[in-house]
Design a protein around this motif. Structure first.
Motif, PDB file in Angstrom:
ATOM      1  N   ARG A 204      34.945  55.704  -7.657  1.00  0.00           N
ATOM      2  CA  ARG A 204      34.431  54.843  -8.891  1.00  0.00           C
ATOM      3  C   ARG A 204      33.649  56.227  -9.278  1.00  0.00           C
ATOM      4  O   ARG A 204      33.411  56.505 -10.691  1.00  0.00           O
ATOM      5  N   ASP A 227      38.910  47.565  -6.629  1.00  0.00           N
ATOM      6  CA  ASP A 227      38.978  46.908  -7.717  1.00  0.00           C
ATOM      7  C   ASP A 227      40.336  47.406  -8.561  1.00  0.00           C
ATOM      8  O   ASP A 227      40.526  48.669  -8.672  1.00  0.00           O
ATOM      9  N   ARG A 228      41.013  46.278  -8.615  1.00  0.00           N
ATOM     10  CA  ARG A 228      42.416  46.764  -9.463  1.00  0.00           C
ATOM     11  C   ARG A 228      42.123  47.729 -10.947  1.00  0.00           C
ATOM     12  O   ARG A 228      42.796  48.665 -11.333  1.00  0.00           O
ATOM     13  N   GLN A 229      41.022  47.266 -11.754  1.00  0.00           N
ATOM     14  CA  GLN A 229      40.740  48.061 -12.838  1.00  0.00           C
ATOM     15  C   GLN A 229      40.089  49.508 -12.531  1.00  0.00           C
ATOM     16  O   GLN A 229      40.766  50.291 -13.069  1.00  0.00           O
ATOM     17  N   THR A 259      47.190  49.329  -5.495  1.00  0.00           N
ATOM     18  CA  THR A 259      46.530  48.268  -6.074  1.00  0.00           C
ATOM     19  C   THR A 259      46.486  48.303  -7.519  1.00  0.00           C
ATOM     20  O   THR A 259      46.190  47.122  -8.101  1.00  0.00           O
ATOM     21  N   GLU A 325      33.405  38.251  -2.415  1.00  0.00           N
ATOM     22  CA  GLU A 325      34.539  39.210  -2.738  1.00  0.00           C
ATOM     23  C   GLU A 325      34.644  39.131  -4.372  1.00  0.00           C
ATOM     24  O   GLU A 325      34.782  40.293  -5.056  1.00  0.00           O
ATOM     25  N   ASN A 328      31.479  39.988  -6.209  1.00  0.00           N
ATOM     26  CA  ASN A 328      31.165  41.669  -6.169  1.00  0.00           C
ATOM     27  C   ASN A 328      32.353  42.118  -6.976  1.00  0.00           C
ATOM     28  O   ASN A 328      31.797  43.400  -7.803  1.00  0.00           O
ATOM     29  N   ALA A 329      33.331  41.753  -7.159  1.00  0.00           N
ATOM     30  CA  ALA A 329      34.444  42.615  -7.828  1.00  0.00           C
ATOM     31  C   ALA A 329      33.885  42.306  -9.544  1.00  0.00           C
ATOM     32  O   ALA A 329      34.070  43.403 -10.324  1.00  0.00           O
ATOM     33  N   ALA A 332      31.086  44.798 -10.218  1.00  0.00           N
ATOM     34  CA  ALA A 332      31.458  45.987 -10.104  1.00  0.00           C
ATOM     35  C   ALA A 332      32.083  46.449 -11.524  1.00  0.00           C
ATOM     36  O   ALA A 332      32.206  47.794 -11.985  1.00  0.00           O
ATOM     37  N   ARG A 333      32.796  45.508 -12.276  1.00  0.00           N
ATOM     38  CA  ARG A 333      33.436  45.863 -13.711  1.00  0.00           C
ATOM     39  C   ARG A 333      32.334  45.908 -14.898  1.00  0.00           C
ATOM     40  O   ARG A 333      32.857  46.451 -15.778  1.00  0.00           O
ATOM     41  N   HIS A 372      31.909  36.572 -16.841  1.00  0.00           N
ATOM     42  CA  HIS A 372      32.974  36.711 -15.921  1.00  0.00           C
ATOM     43  C   HIS A 372      32.775  35.638 -14.818  1.00  0.00           C
ATOM     44  O   HIS A 372      33.675  35.539 -14.249  1.00  0.00           O
TER      45      HIS A 372
END
Length: 413
Positions: A204, A227-229, A259, A325, A328-329, A332-333, A372
């Motif tokens: 990141r 994270d996928r993004q 991922t 999880e 948290n994802a 993070a975005r 979100h």
């Protein structure tokens, strides 16, 4: 053939073998060694010398004195450091003959972090470590160089930055760069194709800095969910695949995925997944004994599965369910968030969150989160902190989390 890039110079495989034999000849005659080397070449040199001396290397979860002492408890062990392995002015000497090790020799003992108690030991035979390296190598190939941001004492670090290059002929970068500019410098200093073995935190930071990583063959990430993004952003930035490992200290590498494009995980070659009494287990290849999966998962194809978080991370508030999880994802975005996580105190009716987001306010972060997640899961309190007390492997132990939350709550009462 270049075996390692060490302090601005190259080390050949023959020179490495000679140095390992010379070091083995002067090691203390004791059954265990705690390898605390921070220089990655020094670590692998000490590890190889211990193998030649038929000793077992202890790999504590951190270099903190308490963790090291707990790992040594009840064992006749000595300690290896960079200074002791890399003596100034001492040439390789000795024989450059191959390093041969019996497959059933216990090469290393790794320890869990001890987040809920004392460290738990997990023995790794030489045969299992070699098999794991071959499994990872089937996705990586056998040409190029490896740079790692994780310490070699961690199971992921041992697999990806020690055993993989050693067994597959990739060159090892001896450093452990952490900041984006340092990672870029390390990548540029070695011959391509280059592989970066890292964590989502370091990934990141590099993406946020738009750090150039020249001739990057790919990235392998582990230690926490990716994270996928973030994976998609990294692939666009470097035009290289971002692979993720799912594994554990007990089992080592279990499955992999790309991922950015794949939700499902593909089991490693030879590893089988079975279910009994409502629990999933893995065994086969480098996993000699059956190991229970601590996460919730759903089988896909014959060799695939999807993850749905830890069983202990399910959250139910106001009749609604999610997982830590997933929360948290979502956190993070949010733009400006460098690190953070949700937590729940025992007996509390609301979730809390710790967030590293310089320049952002709790009010603004909650407003962004509302886009979100369900309002029932919005964190109260939301603490802005300078950094999370993660260990050198990038993990946050439960005790460290509890201590930080307690200190923050004490400040507000």
């Amino acid at each position: 053939m270049v075996f390692a890039w060490h302090r601005g110079a190259t080390v050949t495989a023959t020179a490495f073998e000679a140095a390992a034999h010379a070091l083995a000849a002067r090691l203390p005659q004791r059954p265990y060694a705690v390898n605390l080397c921070e220089d990655r070449y020094a670590f692998i040199l000490g590890f190889a010398a211990c193998l030649l001396a038929r000793q077992t290397t202890l790999l504590p979860p951190s270099r903190a004195p308490e963790a090291v002492n707990a790992s040594c408890a009840g064992r006749d062990a000595y300690r290896l450091t960079d200074e002791e392995v890399l003596r100034p002015g001492e040439g390789p000497g000795g024989s450059g003959s191959p390093i041969l090790v019996e497959a059933n020799h216990v090469a290393a003992i790794v320890f869990t972090s001890g987040s809920t108690g004392g460290p738990v030991a997990h023995a790794k035979t030489w045969g299992s470590l070699v098999a794991g390296a071959r499994s990872l190598g089937s996705r990586i190939g056998s040409a190029g160089s490896v740079v790692g941001t994780i310490p070699p004492q961690h199971m992921f670090g041992l697999e990806s930055t020690v055993m993989l290059p050693w067994q597959r002929g990739l060159a090892i970068h001896s450093g452990r760069p952490l900041l984006p500019a340092d990672i870029g410098e390390a990548i540029a200093a070695i011959a391509g194709p280059r592989w970066l073995m890292t964590t989502p935190l370091h990934l990141r930071a590099c993406v946020a800095a738009r750090q150039a990583l020249p001739e990057l063959a790919g990235v392998v990430s582990s230690t926490m969910p990716l994270d996928r993004q973030l994976a998609q952003d990294a692939e666009r930035l470097w035009s290289a695949p971002i692979l993720e490992i799912y594994g554990s200290s007990e089992a080592g590498m279990i499955a992999m995925r790309r991922t950015a494009t794949d939700e499902a995980w593909e089991l490693c070659p030879g590893v089988d997944l079975s279910e009994r009494d409502g629990e999933f287990w893995v065994q086969g290849a480098h996993i000699a004994e059956p190991q229970r999966i601590a996460d919730r998962l759903k089988r896909g194809g014959e060799r695939q599965f999807t993850l749905h978080g830890r069983k202990s991370s399910l959250v139910k508030i106001a009749g609604k369910r999610t997982s830590l999880e997933a929360l948290n994802a979502a956190l993070a975005r949010i733009e400006g968030v460098q690190d953070g996580l949700f937590y729940r105190n025992e007996g509390a009716t609301r979730l809390g969150a710790l967030v590293v987001a310089p320049g952002r306010s709790p009010r603004a972060l909650r407003a962004a989160l509302r886009q979100h997640i369900d309002p029932a899961f919005l964190p109260r309190p939301l603490h802005l902190v300078a950094a999370l007390p993660r260990n050198e492997n990038g993990k946050l132990t439960r005790q460290a989390l509890l201590d930080l939350v307690a200190s923050l709550e004490a400040e507000t009462t």
